[in-house]
Design a protein around this motif. Structure first.
Motif, PDB file in Angstrom:
ATOM      1  N   ALA A  55      47.850  57.058 -29.566  1.00  0.00           N
ATOM      2  CA  ALA A  55      49.088  57.790 -29.296  1.00  0.00           C
ATOM      3  C   ALA A  55      48.977  58.616 -28.020  1.00  0.00           C
ATOM      4  CB  ALA A  55      49.418  58.697 -30.487  1.00  0.00           C
ATOM      5  N   TYR A  56      47.776  59.087 -27.727  1.00  0.00           N
ATOM      6  CA  TYR A  56      47.540  59.878 -26.516  1.00  0.00           C
ATOM      7  C   TYR A  56      47.425  58.995 -25.277  1.00  0.00           C
ATOM      8  CZ  TYR A  56      44.546  62.313 -23.112  1.00  0.00           C
ATOM      9  OH  TYR A  56      44.006  62.826 -21.957  1.00  0.00           O
ATOM     10  N   ALA A  57      46.716  57.878 -25.402  1.00  0.00           N
ATOM     11  CA  ALA A  57      46.388  57.065 -24.224  1.00  0.00           C
ATOM     12  C   ALA A  57      47.478  56.080 -23.826  1.00  0.00           C
ATOM     13  CB  ALA A  57      45.083  56.310 -24.462  1.00  0.00           C
ATOM     14  N   ALA A  58      48.243  55.560 -24.782  1.00  0.00           N
ATOM     15  CA  ALA A  58      49.251  54.539 -24.455  1.00  0.00           C
ATOM     16  C   ALA A  58      50.272  55.035 -23.426  1.00  0.00           C
ATOM     17  CB  ALA A  58      49.938  54.057 -25.727  1.00  0.00           C
ATOM     18  N   PRO A  59      50.865  56.229 -23.605  1.00  0.00           N
ATOM     19  CA  PRO A  59      51.793  56.721 -22.567  1.00  0.00           C
ATOM     20  C   PRO A  59      51.105  56.966 -21.237  1.00  0.00           C
ATOM     21  CG  PRO A  59      52.048  57.964 -24.613  1.00  0.00           C
ATOM     22  CD  PRO A  59      50.803  57.153 -24.746  1.00  0.00           C
ATOM     23  N   TYR A  60      49.856  57.420 -21.297  1.00  0.00           N
ATOM     24  CA  TYR A  60      49.078  57.681 -20.083  1.00  0.00           C
ATOM     25  C   TYR A  60      48.838  56.378 -19.319  1.00  0.00           C
ATOM     26  CZ  TYR A  60      45.144  59.448 -17.266  1.00  0.00           C
ATOM     27  OH  TYR A  60      44.313  59.802 -16.249  1.00  0.00           O
ATOM     28  N   ILE A  61      48.446  55.334 -20.050  1.00  0.00           N
ATOM     29  CA  ILE A  61      48.244  54.034 -19.426  1.00  0.00           C
ATOM     30  C   ILE A  61      49.563  53.507 -18.873  1.00  0.00           C
ATOM     31  CG2 ILE A  61      47.697  51.602 -19.905  1.00  0.00           C
ATOM     32  CD1 ILE A  61      45.505  52.555 -21.769  1.00  0.00           C
ATOM     33  N   GLY A  62      50.648  53.719 -19.611  1.00  0.00           N
ATOM     34  CA  GLY A  62      51.959  53.293 -19.129  1.00  0.00           C
ATOM     35  C   GLY A  62      52.290  53.883 -17.770  1.00  0.00           C
ATOM     36  N   ARG A  63      52.013  55.163 -17.592  1.00  0.00           N
ATOM     37  CA  ARG A  63      52.261  55.830 -16.305  1.00  0.00           C
ATOM     38  C   ARG A  63      51.360  55.274 -15.208  1.00  0.00           C
ATOM     39  NH1 ARG A  63      57.080  57.390 -16.000  1.00  0.00           N
ATOM     40  NH2 ARG A  63      57.639  59.281 -17.097  1.00  0.00           N
ATOM     41  N   LEU A  64      50.088  55.060 -15.549  1.00  0.00           N
ATOM     42  CA  LEU A  64      49.155  54.530 -14.561  1.00  0.00           C
ATOM     43  C   LEU A  64      49.556  53.123 -14.119  1.00  0.00           C
ATOM     44  CD1 LEU A  64      45.748  55.678 -16.128  1.00  0.00           C
ATOM     45  CD2 LEU A  64      46.840  56.603 -14.073  1.00  0.00           C
ATOM     46  N   ILE A  65      49.967  52.312 -15.085  1.00  0.00           N
ATOM     47  CA  ILE A  65      50.418  50.945 -14.765  1.00  0.00           C
ATOM     48  C   ILE A  65      51.674  51.001 -13.904  1.00  0.00           C
ATOM     49  CG2 ILE A  65      51.274  48.772 -15.733  1.00  0.00           C
ATOM     50  CD1 ILE A  65      48.278  49.334 -16.233  1.00  0.00           C
ATOM     51  N   GLU A  66      52.586  51.890 -14.255  1.00  0.00           N
ATOM     52  CA  GLU A  66      53.818  52.049 -13.464  1.00  0.00           C
ATOM     53  C   GLU A  66      53.481  52.381 -12.017  1.00  0.00           C
ATOM     54  OE1 GLU A  66      57.832  54.886 -13.393  1.00  0.00           O
ATOM     55  OE2 GLU A  66      55.991  55.552 -14.393  1.00  0.00           O
ATOM     56  N   ASN A  67      52.601  53.345 -11.808  1.00  0.00           N
ATOM     57  CA  ASN A  67      52.233  53.750 -10.450  1.00  0.00           C
ATOM     58  C   ASN A  67      51.585  52.604  -9.672  1.00  0.00           C
ATOM     59  OD1 ASN A  67      53.184  56.354 -10.859  1.00  0.00           O
ATOM     60  ND2 ASN A  67      51.206  57.127 -11.538  1.00  0.00           N
ATOM     61  N   SER A  68      50.744  51.827 -10.359  1.00  0.00           N
ATOM     62  CA  SER A  68      50.082  50.701  -9.706  1.00  0.00           C
ATOM     63  C   SER A  68      51.089  49.627  -9.291  1.00  0.00           C
ATOM     64  CB  SER A  68      49.032  50.085 -10.639  1.00  0.00           C
ATOM     65  OG  SER A  68      47.991  51.000 -10.901  1.00  0.00           O
ATOM     66  N   LEU A  69      52.025  49.320 -10.165  1.00  0.00           N
ATOM     67  CA  LEU A  69      53.014  48.283  -9.873  1.00  0.00           C
ATOM     68  C   LEU A  69      53.994  48.713  -8.782  1.00  0.00           C
ATOM     69  CD1 LEU A  69      53.823  46.986 -13.478  1.00  0.00           C
ATOM     70  CD2 LEU A  69      52.313  45.960 -11.788  1.00  0.00           C
ATOM     71  N   LEU A  70      54.258  49.999  -8.711  1.00  0.00           N
ATOM     72  CA  LEU A  70      55.169  50.496  -7.670  1.00  0.00           C
ATOM     73  C   LEU A  70      54.561  50.398  -6.276  1.00  0.00           C
ATOM     74  CD1 LEU A  70      56.741  53.639  -9.417  1.00  0.00           C
ATOM     75  CD2 LEU A  70      57.880  51.486  -8.848  1.00  0.00           C
ATOM     76  N   GLU A  71      53.239  50.214  -6.207  1.00  0.00           N
ATOM     77  CA  GLU A  71      52.576  50.076  -4.918  1.00  0.00           C
ATOM     78  C   GLU A  71      52.783  48.687  -4.306  1.00  0.00           C
ATOM     79  OE1 GLU A  71      48.495  50.961  -5.529  1.00  0.00           O
ATOM     80  OE2 GLU A  71      48.833  53.071  -6.025  1.00  0.00           O
ATOM     81  N   VAL A  72      53.238  47.737  -5.117  1.00  0.00           N
ATOM     82  CA  VAL A  72      53.441  46.374  -4.621  1.00  0.00           C
ATOM     83  C   VAL A  72      54.585  46.357  -3.611  1.00  0.00           C
ATOM     84  CG1 VAL A  72      54.068  44.012  -5.267  1.00  0.00           C
ATOM     85  CG2 VAL A  72      52.582  45.370  -6.765  1.00  0.00           C
ATOM     86  N   ASP A  73      54.361  45.707  -2.487  1.00  0.00           N
ATOM     87  CA  ASP A  73      55.351  45.607  -1.417  1.00  0.00           C
ATOM     88  C   ASP A  73      56.627  44.947  -1.943  1.00  0.00           C
ATOM     89  OD1 ASP A  73      56.803  45.253   0.890  1.00  0.00           O
ATOM     90  OD2 ASP A  73      55.151  44.420   2.058  1.00  0.00           O
ATOM     91  N   LYS A  74      57.760  45.575  -1.708  1.00  0.00           N
ATOM     92  CA  LYS A  74      59.042  45.021  -2.166  1.00  0.00           C
ATOM     93  C   LYS A  74      59.314  43.647  -1.547  1.00  0.00           C
ATOM     94  CE  LYS A  74      61.370  49.396  -3.182  1.00  0.00           C
ATOM     95  NZ  LYS A  74      62.522  50.279  -2.879  1.00  0.00           N
ATOM     96  N   GLY A  75      58.703  43.410  -0.376  1.00  0.00           N
ATOM     97  CA  GLY A  75      58.880  42.113   0.265  1.00  0.00           C
ATOM     98  C   GLY A  75      58.358  40.973  -0.580  1.00  0.00           C
ATOM     99  N   VAL A  76      57.316  41.226  -1.368  1.00  0.00           N
ATOM    100  CA  VAL A  76      56.758  40.202  -2.250  1.00  0.00           C
ATOM    101  C   VAL A  76      57.783  39.815  -3.307  1.00  0.00           C
ATOM    102  CG1 VAL A  76      54.966  39.718  -3.963  1.00  0.00           C
ATOM    103  CG2 VAL A  76      54.393  40.958  -1.876  1.00  0.00           C
ATOM    104  N   ILE A  77      58.443  40.819  -3.873  1.00  0.00           N
ATOM    105  CA  ILE A  77      59.450  40.571  -4.903  1.00  0.00           C
ATOM    106  C   ILE A  77      60.665  39.867  -4.310  1.00  0.00           C
ATOM    107  CG2 ILE A  77      60.980  41.675  -6.585  1.00  0.00           C
ATOM    108  CD1 ILE A  77      58.870  43.928  -6.755  1.00  0.00           C
TER     109      ILE A  77
END
Length: 220
Positions: free
Chosen positions: A101-123
């Motif tokens: 319960a503690y780590a799942a939201p934390y991982i969600g935020r970390l994953i979000e930040n990592s995915l937002l680093e992807v260049d929009k040009g790729v998408i």
């Protein structure tokens, strides 16, 4: 009365095993929840491939609320739910529930930040080729962010090690429980130092492994 170190080493080994078990299972279940959460937070935001303001706002608010609760409070607050899931609120198995319960939201935020680093040009390139949202996520978004995702999960694992030590305060077992029982309650400073040193070793090994793996993925 001198401390019996001969009897202590097997206890230390068992505590290390419990900590490893807690962190491993908690990481597995947290990742299974947190990774989809992170992906949904990214793809449903305004201007993305599955933009949905309602879904993003609700999920974002829930994550913010859960992440604002200190782990030690969360640990106690969800004891009824923990009992419902595993049948007890004490022990290694019981500690896994609040850890997830503690780590799942934390991982969600970390994953979000990592995915937002992807260049929009790729998408945009993927969309131009006619890729579906599902294909964009699995064949473009996640592979492009994989190196960063490895580091994110490494950080989450280290956070779980620290949280698992706190679980010892309520009988969760592991190195934290050993440190509190012998190091704090019995004023055995040397025991506290040994358990802390072992926790530091765990963290160093994990961080080094994560850094090496991330670097190898980046080079590919």
């Amino acid at each position: 009365m001198p401390f019996d170190w001969t009897a202590f080493w097997p206890q230390l080994a068992e505590a290390a095993k419990q900590t490893t078990s807690m962190v491993s299972f908690s990481l597995l279940f947290s990742a299974l929840l947190g990774i989809p959460i992170g992906v949904i937070l990214v793809v449903t935001r305004d201007g993305h491939i599955l933009a949905n303001r309602f879904v993003f706002t609700v999920l974002n608010s829930i994550i913010n609320i859960l992440r604002s609760i200190p782990f030690i409070i969360l640990l106690v607050a969800i004891i009824p739910f923990t009992r419902l899931v595993v049948g007890t609120s004490i022990g290694t198995a019981a500690a896994i529930v609040p850890l997830v319960a503690y780590a799942a939201p934390y991982i969600g935020r970390l994953i979000e930040n990592s995915l937002l680093e992807v260049d929009k040009g790729v998408i945009e390139a993927a969309q131009a080729m006619g890729a579906t949202p599902w294909q964009i996520i699995w064949r473009f978004l996640i592979p492009e962010a994989l190196s960063s995702l490895v580091l994110a999960l490494t950080i989450a694992t280290i956070g779980l090690i620290g949280a698992s030590a706190m679980a010892g305060a309520v009988g969760g077992g592991g190195l934290g429980d050993l440190a509190i029982t012998y190091g704090y309650q019995q004023f055995k400073t040397e025991i506290m130092l040994v358990t802390v040193a072992l926790l530091v070793l765990f963290v160093q090994v994990l961080q080094t492994f994560g850094n090496i793996l991330s670097k190898k993925i980046r080079r590919r």
